[in-house]
Design an enzyme around this catalytic site. Structure first.
Site, PDB file in Angstrom:
ATOM      1  CB  SER A 110       6.363  -3.157   4.901  1.00  0.00           C
ATOM      2  OG  SER A 110       5.964  -2.677   3.667  1.00  0.00           O
ATOM      3  CG  HIS A 166       5.679  -7.846   1.816  1.00  0.00           C
ATOM      4  ND1 HIS A 166       7.025  -7.939   2.089  1.00  0.00           N
ATOM      5  CD2 HIS A 166       5.394  -6.525   1.797  1.00  0.00           C
ATOM      6  CE1 HIS A 166       7.522  -6.720   2.244  1.00  0.00           C
ATOM      7  NE2 HIS A 166       6.556  -5.858   2.067  1.00  0.00           N
ATOM      8  CD  GLU A 203       8.839 -11.500   2.113  1.00  0.00           C
ATOM      9  OE1 GLU A 203       9.825 -12.010   2.658  1.00  0.00           O
ATOM     10  OE2 GLU A 203       8.406 -10.373   2.439  1.00  0.00           O
ATOM     11  CG  ASN A 208      11.730  -5.557   4.893  1.00  0.00           C
ATOM     12  OD1 ASN A 208      12.571  -5.204   4.060  1.00  0.00           O
ATOM     13  ND2 ASN A 208      10.484  -5.127   4.869  1.00  0.00           N
TER      14      ASN A 208
HETATM   15  N1  LIG Z   1       6.154   1.436  -0.885  1.00  0.00           N
HETATM   16  C1  LIG Z   1       6.734   0.254  -0.840  1.00  0.00           C
HETATM   17  O1  LIG Z   1       7.869   0.053  -1.333  1.00  0.00           O
HETATM   18  C2  LIG Z   1       5.993  -0.900  -0.213  1.00  0.00           C
HETATM   19  C3  LIG Z   1       6.461  -2.207  -0.449  1.00  0.00           C
HETATM   20  C4  LIG Z   1       5.746  -3.292   0.111  1.00  0.00           C
HETATM   21  C5  LIG Z   1       4.637  -3.046   0.897  1.00  0.00           C
HETATM   22  N2  LIG Z   1       4.201  -1.759   1.118  1.00  0.00           N
HETATM   23  C6  LIG Z   1       2.982  -1.571   1.929  1.00  0.00           C
HETATM   24  O2  LIG Z   1       1.888  -1.288   1.056  1.00  0.00           O
HETATM   25  C7  LIG Z   1       0.923  -0.459   1.709  1.00  0.00           C
HETATM   26  C8  LIG Z   1       0.668   0.767   0.854  1.00  0.00           C
HETATM   27  O3  LIG Z   1       1.892   1.463   0.661  1.00  0.00           O
HETATM   28  P1  LIG Z   1       2.094   2.465  -0.566  1.00  0.00           P
HETATM   29  O4  LIG Z   1       3.558   2.681  -0.671  1.00  0.00           O
HETATM   30  O5  LIG Z   1       1.295   2.036  -1.749  1.00  0.00           O
HETATM   31  O6  LIG Z   1       1.420   3.787   0.042  1.00  0.00           O
HETATM   32  P2  LIG Z   1       0.745   5.002  -0.737  1.00  0.00           P
HETATM   33  O7  LIG Z   1       0.721   6.120   0.229  1.00  0.00           O
HETATM   34  O8  LIG Z   1       1.377   5.200  -2.081  1.00  0.00           O
HETATM   35  O9  LIG Z   1      -0.766   4.502  -1.004  1.00  0.00           O
HETATM   36  C9  LIG Z   1      -1.694   4.304   0.009  1.00  0.00           C
HETATM   37  C10 LIG Z   1      -3.059   4.695  -0.554  1.00  0.00           C
HETATM   38  O10 LIG Z   1      -4.062   4.217   0.300  1.00  0.00           O
HETATM   39  C11 LIG Z   1      -5.131   5.139   0.249  1.00  0.00           C
HETATM   40  N3  LIG Z   1      -6.015   4.897   1.393  1.00  0.00           N
HETATM   41  C12 LIG Z   1      -5.817   5.211   2.698  1.00  0.00           C
HETATM   42  N4  LIG Z   1      -6.866   4.780   3.437  1.00  0.00           N
HETATM   43  C13 LIG Z   1      -7.730   4.162   2.577  1.00  0.00           C
HETATM   44  C14 LIG Z   1      -8.977   3.482   2.716  1.00  0.00           C
HETATM   45  N5  LIG Z   1      -9.575   3.345   3.917  1.00  0.00           N
HETATM   46  N6  LIG Z   1      -9.567   2.981   1.607  1.00  0.00           N
HETATM   47  C15 LIG Z   1      -8.973   3.103   0.396  1.00  0.00           C
HETATM   48  N7  LIG Z   1      -7.801   3.723   0.197  1.00  0.00           N
HETATM   49  C16 LIG Z   1      -7.182   4.234   1.276  1.00  0.00           C
HETATM   50  C17 LIG Z   1      -4.458   6.485   0.245  1.00  0.00           C
HETATM   51  O11 LIG Z   1      -5.336   7.478  -0.270  1.00  0.00           O
HETATM   52  C18 LIG Z   1      -3.257   6.212  -0.674  1.00  0.00           C
HETATM   53  O12 LIG Z   1      -3.532   6.530  -2.020  1.00  0.00           O
HETATM   54  C19 LIG Z   1       1.495  -0.175   3.100  1.00  0.00           C
HETATM   55  O13 LIG Z   1       0.953  -1.092   3.998  1.00  0.00           O
HETATM   56  C20 LIG Z   1       2.997  -0.420   2.912  1.00  0.00           C
HETATM   57  O14 LIG Z   1       3.639  -0.812   4.105  1.00  0.00           O
HETATM   58  C21 LIG Z   1       4.857  -0.699   0.574  1.00  0.00           C
END
Ligand SMILES: NC(=O)c1ccc[n+]([C@@H]2O[C@H](COP(=O)([O-])OP(=O)(O)OC[C@H]3O[C@@H](n4cnc5c(N)ncnc54)[C@H](O)[C@@H]3O)[C@@H](O)[C@H]2O)c1
Length: 293
Positions: free
Chosen positions: A119, A140, A152, A190
């Site tokens: 993000s 994204h 995106e 954003n």
């Molecule tokens: N939550 C949102 O609304 C949202 C929206 C758009 C983008 N994002 C982006 O998406 C990404 C993930 O966010 P999320 O909300 O799913 O987080 P989350 O915490 O729900 O999931 C992240 C997962 O990644 C796993 N992980 C960490 N290191 C790892 C590795 N080396 N190999 C494999 N798995 C690994 C963790 O165990 C966890 O389950 C981030 O970069 C975030 O900025 C989030």
């Protein structure tokens, strides 16, 4: 090269959603998590979502079984070596992402495209950790991925034109509407949303209106589905604070600077709906009450 084999790294909130949509769209998907328990949890979540779609009549039982059969979980990074595209959705921490991309770069063939779902982290900075900056983009997605229509597609100054176009086409093959943007923190959504949310907090700080009146103004005066302070509670105040700081760091403009009230609320742990308290008190989640400051 048409993408067929997709690898997902991370099967949390976003990774599991992207894996589900990719499998439903006919791609062969391998998802990597850090432990067997997390692989299991991620896949179970996807199965539950698919079952819900069958109940609602959106998906047939056969389509569910086919989508599930296209999905495989693993803890081994090596299992991603043969993928045409790798979408990364791990925790939002630069060192973890850099380490991952360094390892993937050695494992995967030179044609594999890397895409980050970050993000706020610079796509260029992650691409620089690999020897394939031309084959590196941002994709994204929005939460919840199976529901939200937008993706995106982000290019850096080094992204090859053909790779960028292929990723736009990939987003469309997932049934999403794609928008093209460049590697500037916040991208399009954003960039526009964060200053608006921060301004709503500043309006509250300055006594322009009450919590309920600010929310009602944008809902009823502008037709937004929810008011900005309700939306902040959904997104998470900690997350918004984190993103605002990164955007302020990039642009050095006041409109991205987190207001003092936001910082105080995050310090107090009032992070919004997930914390039970933000601009509203969620003791009764069906009937949130505005907080008094
Ligand atoms: N939550 C949102 O609304 C949202 C929206 C758009 C983008 N994002 C982006 O998406 C990404 C993930 O966010 P999320 O909300 O799913 O987080 P989350 O915490 O729900 O999931 C992240 C997962 O990644 C796993 N992980 C960490 N290191 C790892 C590795 N080396 N190999 C494999 N798995 C690994 C963790 O165990 C966890 O389950 C981030 O970069 C975030 O900025 C989030």
């Amino acid at each position: 090269m048409a993408i067929q084999k997709v690898g997902l790294v991370g099967c949390g909130l976003m990774g599991s959603g992207i894996a589900q949509v990719a499998a439903q769209s006919g791609f062969d998907v391998v998802v990597r998590e850090v432990s067997p328990e997390l692989v299991d949890k991620g896949l179970k979540g996807i199965e539950k979502n698919l079952a819900r779609l069958v109940e609602k009549g959106t998906l047939t039982g056969e389509q569910r079984d086919q989508a599930r059969a296209r999905l495989r979980g693993t803890t081994r990074l090596e299992d991603l070596a043969d993928r045409d595209l790798i979408v990364e959705a791990i925790i939002e921490q630069l060192p973890a992402k850099i380490e991952l991309y360094g390892a993937l770069d050695k494992l995967c063939g030179p044609a594999t495209i890397f895409a980050s779902n970050t993000s706020s982290i610079s796509i260029t900075e992650m691409a620089a950790a690999t020897k394939r900056p031309g084959r590196f983009v941002g994709l994204h997605f929005f939460n919840p991925v199976p529901v939200m229509k937008l993706v995106e597609v982000i290019r850096t100054i080094a992204t090859e034109e053909s790779v960028f176009e292929e990723m736009v086409a990939f987003g469309q093959r997932l049934g999403k509407t794609t928008v093209r943007t460049s590697d500037r923190t916040g991208f399009i959504v954003n960039r526009l949303l964060v200053p608006y949310l921060l301004d709503a907090i500043r309006a509250l700080e300055e006594g322009v209106g009450s919590i309920v009146d600010i929310d009602n103004s944008m809902k009823l005066g502008c037709g937004y589905p929810m008011g900005p302070l309700t939306l902040l509670d959904f997104v998470g105040l900690d997350t918004t604070y984190y993103i605002a700081n990164i955007m302020f760091d990039e642009f050095k403009e006041r409109r991205f600077a987190p207001p003092a009230l936001l910082k105080r609320m995050v310090l107090a742990g009032w992070n919004g709906r997930k914390a039970g308290r933000g601009f509203y008190d969620y003791a009764d989640p069906q009937n949130p009450k505005p907080m008094k400051f």
